[in-house]
Write a protein that holds these residues in place. Sequence first.
Motif, PDB file in Angstrom:
ATOM      1  N   HIS A 162      -1.184  -0.951  17.035  1.00  0.00           N
ATOM      2  CA  HIS A 162      -1.741  -1.876  15.739  1.00  0.00           C
ATOM      3  C   HIS A 162      -1.304  -1.076  14.251  1.00  0.00           C
ATOM      4  N   LEU A 163      -1.389   0.204  14.190  1.00  0.00           N
ATOM      5  CA  LEU A 163      -0.828   0.857  12.834  1.00  0.00           C
ATOM      6  C   LEU A 163       0.488   0.750  12.695  1.00  0.00           C
ATOM      7  N   LEU A 164       1.344   0.607  14.081  1.00  0.00           N
ATOM      8  CA  LEU A 164       2.870   0.159  13.565  1.00  0.00           C
ATOM      9  C   LEU A 164       3.087  -1.126  13.158  1.00  0.00           C
ATOM     10  N   LEU A 165       2.390  -2.036  13.731  1.00  0.00           N
ATOM     11  CA  LEU A 165       2.583  -3.395  13.390  1.00  0.00           C
ATOM     12  C   LEU A 165       1.893  -3.678  11.959  1.00  0.00           C
ATOM     13  N   LEU A 166       0.954  -3.020  11.472  1.00  0.00           N
ATOM     14  CA  LEU A 166       0.422  -2.989   9.963  1.00  0.00           C
ATOM     15  C   LEU A 166       1.249  -2.494   9.046  1.00  0.00           C
ATOM     16  N   GLY A 167       2.442  -1.742   9.606  1.00  0.00           N
ATOM     17  CA  GLY A 167       3.625  -1.242   8.660  1.00  0.00           C
ATOM     18  C   GLY A 167       3.327   0.178   8.214  1.00  0.00           C
ATOM     19  N   VAL A 168       2.214   0.719   8.905  1.00  0.00           N
ATOM     20  CA  VAL A 168       1.842   2.398   8.358  1.00  0.00           C
ATOM     21  C   VAL A 168       3.131   3.093   8.516  1.00  0.00           C
TER      22      VAL A 168
ATOM     23  N   MET B 150       0.816  -1.240   0.026  1.00  0.00           N
ATOM     24  CA  MET B 150       0.005   0.128   0.190  1.00  0.00           C
ATOM     25  C   MET B 150       0.753   1.013   0.078  1.00  0.00           C
TER      26      MET B 150
END
Lengths: 223, 213, 239
Positions: free
Chosen positions: A84-90, A1
């Motif tokens: 959560h956002l960090l681990l989603l790679g945002v 993304m």
Amino acid sequence: MNFWSQALVIARRDLRIEARAGEVTGVILPFAAIAVFVVPLATDTLTVRLADLGWPVYWLVSLLFGMSVALRNSATESPTQRRHLLLLGVDPVARFAGRAGAAAVLMIAVMSVTAPLMVLFYDPDGLPPIALWAGVVVLFSTGLAMLATLAGDVTVGLRARSMLAPLLVAPLAVPLVVGSARAVESVGRGTSTLGPLMLLVIADLGLAISAIVTAQPLEEATT
Amino acid sequence: MGDAVVDLQEVGYVVAGVTVLTSITLQLEPGEVLGVAGPNGAGKTTLLSVVATLLAPTTGSGTVLGATLGTPGAKAVRPRIGLSGHDPGLYADLTLSENIRLWARLAGVPERAADDTLARVGLAGAADRRAERCSNGMQRRVDLARLLMLEPSLLLLDEAQAGLDNSSEPIIDALIDRCRATGGGAILVSHDASRLATRTDRVETLVDGALGR
Amino acid sequence: MTSDTTRSWVNPVMGAVSVLAIGAGLWTAFTSAPDSEQGNFVRILYIHVPSAWLAFLAFGVTALGSAGWLIRKKLRWDRLAEASAELGVLFTAIALFTGALWGKPVWGKYWDWGDARMASTALMFFVYLGYLALRRATPDPTQRARRSAVLGLVAVVQVPLVYFSVTLWRTLHQPFTIRPDGIQMDSSMVVALLTNLAAFTILYVALLVARYRLPGEVAGTATVPAGAAVTAPNLRSEP
């Protein structure tokens, strides 16, 4: 993304939350409208021309309530949500861009309502062209949204946050206030419009660069 | 060491002058499920945060899914790590479906798959309900649905059973089974060693930031 | 980090040097020729101008410390930023106070919006009051270092713009004919000004070093185990 799709997802998240929570439309906006309304009541209209106060009050209200918009409670992510956002790679910069973008949109909405109210209550001499006003509002909101989002990030989780973040924002927002006020009044005075607009653009660029440089270290602070 | 899922060598973590972890050495082999038991404040959550690459070790070294901790490369493996803790981290104003779709979009998972996962954990009927109107147990299930959807190679569960009813236990089993079958790994953390024993291959004890069997 | 117990001569020596320098500065300030227009009031500027210079220098050093922390992640950079910011606030306050004191007899009022420098200096004062407030509000040393470093960098990007914008704002106002930097100077006045600039800079360095060497909170290197704060209860009363 890619970067912009991530930023867009984050911005849409914030706008959707605002649509549900109604913190800006239901609380901040009415409060801003009252602020515009109260100043004439505190003014001796026999000696002071309200027409001269209109724009200064408008920029002051835009600054103060713009900060409230960016620092609104419903836009404050919990530590778990950030994780959560960090681990989603945002990308931290995309996350910043999304949040500041949503805040800017909401600020523009507030300033679009307070502007006609200001004109109605203060009747300032000579209005600027709508396009100029709109351009200035976009540049002002973008800069203020970035600055306040940064201030929100450095104060996240602190007890003193609600007052500390505005204290950090207000003096640094002076270029935005001066640039906007100068640009809008330039038409009536016949002074240069380009200079103040350039100031706004440079201030926005400076803040964007600051955000890019500091997003990574700030992100590390979230866990 | 070779291709261990997690390989920590003498890892320590110190914050604000307080030593939270000391000299932790542990390996997690592919397909292995490890339990870590310890009292409150032993450093269990910090250990999971270090393994999840969210906190860089202050001493020692380690690799997770092949990436070295404390280096920029560690960020690349983050999308393959699934971490779930006490707080489900849902957005209170969004519906359950909107919550899981948000994560799906950011992870590049089709929205249909997100809705399917919600149905798999038995929440299809509550999909359009705002998270703030759902019980904590329901929110915890959404969090587990997130892990089912993201299919992480490394599963990190912090007090996974807390707040969940018996009918939710198979979800945890399914998550662990998937990890085992695909050659990933899982670390389960709890204050209650007896709860860990049934699901894990071995249980380590963490006391005052140090491991001891 | 440098050891605080060695080099114990540094503070006394720096202190003595700065006392001598400030003494020399004061002597030249009081013995130089009075200004043809302002008379003895010009002597205020021998404190005002060096203070304003130090305010800028101090905040520059704070930005340097901030950048240093972000790159190296060593707390000594944070100590440097903090020490310099505190001195910056002090010297900015002195510059504002002496500026107002000078403005009253020369301009006829303590505060004048006609001088862009006064307004932007006041704004800078607020920026760094906010910086120190943020530091006070953040209990964890590493968090504090990280957050204040970010603010320190944002501030140093914005401060020149603040200065420029106030100048732009002022362009329609009548500028004053006498400004602190527009004085026809006798050579003894130049000597006094330069001596004081040097003396104040030495004083700043001495204070900076002393503040930097103060043992601060140690983070990242301490060895207190998490459980050490709690010991077994002792319920027996001593006679």
